[in-house]
Design a protein around this motif. Sequence first.
Motif, short mmCIF file in Angstrom:
data_model
loop_
_atom_site.label_atom_id
_atom_site.label_comp_id
_atom_site.label_asym_id
_atom_site.label_seq_id
_atom_site.Cartn_x
_atom_site.Cartn_y
_atom_site.Cartn_z
N GLN A 1 -6.70 1.10 9.30
CA GLN A 1 -7.48 1.66 8.19
C GLN A 1 -8.98 1.43 8.43
N ARG B 1 -16.12 7.90 -0.30
CA ARG B 1 -15.03 8.69 0.27
C ARG B 1 -14.61 8.17 1.63
N ARG C 1 -12.18 3.89 1.90
CA ARG C 1 -11.00 3.89 1.03
C ARG C 1 -9.76 3.84 1.92
N GLU D 1 -6.16 5.16 3.03
CA GLU D 1 -5.48 6.45 3.03
C GLU D 1 -4.07 6.28 3.57
N LEU E 1 -2.02 13.02 0.91
CA LEU E 1 -2.79 11.82 1.24
C LEU E 1 -3.10 11.09 -0.05
N CYS F 1 -5.19 8.22 -1.63
CA CYS F 1 -6.42 7.50 -1.31
C CYS F 1 -6.68 6.45 -2.39
N GLU F 2 -6.84 5.20 -1.95
CA GLU F 2 -7.12 4.10 -2.88
C GLU F 2 -8.51 3.56 -2.63
#
Length: 450
Positions: free
Chosen positions: A234, A322, A325, A327, A362, A364-365
């Motif tokens: 990540q 963006r 994060r 994913e 996807l 996303c956090e």
Amino acid sequence: MGRIEMSEKELRRVEVLARVKRRDLKVVDAASLVNVSYRQAKRLWKRYREEGAAGLQHRGAGRCSNRAHDEKFRQQVLRRVREKYGGAVGERFGPTLAAEHLKSEDQLAVHAETLRRWMLAEGLWSRERKRRRHLRRRERKEHFGEMVQLDGSFHAWLEQRGPRGCLIDLVDDATSTTWAQLGEQETIWAVVDALRGWIERYGVPLALYVDWKNLYKRPATVKEQLRGEEPVTQFGRMCAKLGIEVIAASSPQAKGRVERQHGTHQDRLVKKLRRKEIANSEAANVYLETEYLVEHNGRFARAAAKAEDYHRRAPRAAELDRIFRLESERTISNDGVVRYQNRWLQLASQSGPGGLAQERVLVCEGRYGNLAIEYRGRALRWQEIAAPRKPQPINRKPASQAQSPQVQRKWVPPANHPWREAARRGQQQRERKKAAMAARPSLAQPCASP
């Protein structure tokens, strides 16, 4: 003129050459920043001056190669490789040997490098990297922002006043300029916060020099090795979006600059925090930003060998949100539900869950747990629902029977059962045989005289 679609590499070249046009950089520095030779940088600079940003677009964009093989020939070659030259890792043919046999035995002429790319794409060959032991002393980089060393140091920074923590430390290789943040563990969010702090102050560096940990770099799985894929974490994906190269050190001594900074902080920072009576990481980070790091860099930082700054322009805050994060790919169920970390996320009806069933999306956090679901770059609306309850088994027996289960007894056949009748007949036969044997005269008895 139509809209120009450019890759990230081409956009990065536009940004660097724009700095050359403003006379912030020289062409030789632009060559290092975009990782091309000086002669190629001069060609790019000429095209940029004559055609602008459009001149940096690849000339073959959207066109098929004139020397490309057709798909039918490619599939024929790969089929023959699977049938005759594939197998386990120690048994299969390499691209060079397979190309020789394809030409001599199968009359299929294909270049070894072309076959290598085809086999890597199909998982028929794995790229093996050979590393040699590094023994020479590595000199400092020449430019500020060319490489930043990153590492975490676990220590009792707050002594008995607070819990043991981890200091995320970033040190520029050319100037020893330092940025640090204190957290509880060396987690991905602690590292992201420290890296984001560096980017917001200095810009985006060219490379990060880190430990060989699963947080930064991980070993490839068997499937990735067969496909020749480079494993991506990540954190590595975030850095790739920023154009930062992640370099893993094979030993702590390889990134000795940041390791020595740990020793300096463990001496000076601990004592200064004690004098300030700071007892938590939040107050410690405020002190690091406002006082300690300013004094530390003023004392220990040095000028780079060359004055050009190799940091790239920092993206806007929304763009950084963006990029930084987590994913994860998930599959939409038939009823339009996406499961993520034991949470059930129901897609809105206007998003067309029926049409997207079994599609990959996807999840996303963000840094503080905010979630987004994207499908092919488009955000989908959703709401969290409660997890369905598991069905309970139906107990049809009375409660008394359920609480006191019956003990199973051994079955005994009744007196008139056929099994008992057969046993009686057998017993009678044995008794008759025994009586007949007793009535028969003994062989040892002498015969009567005539």
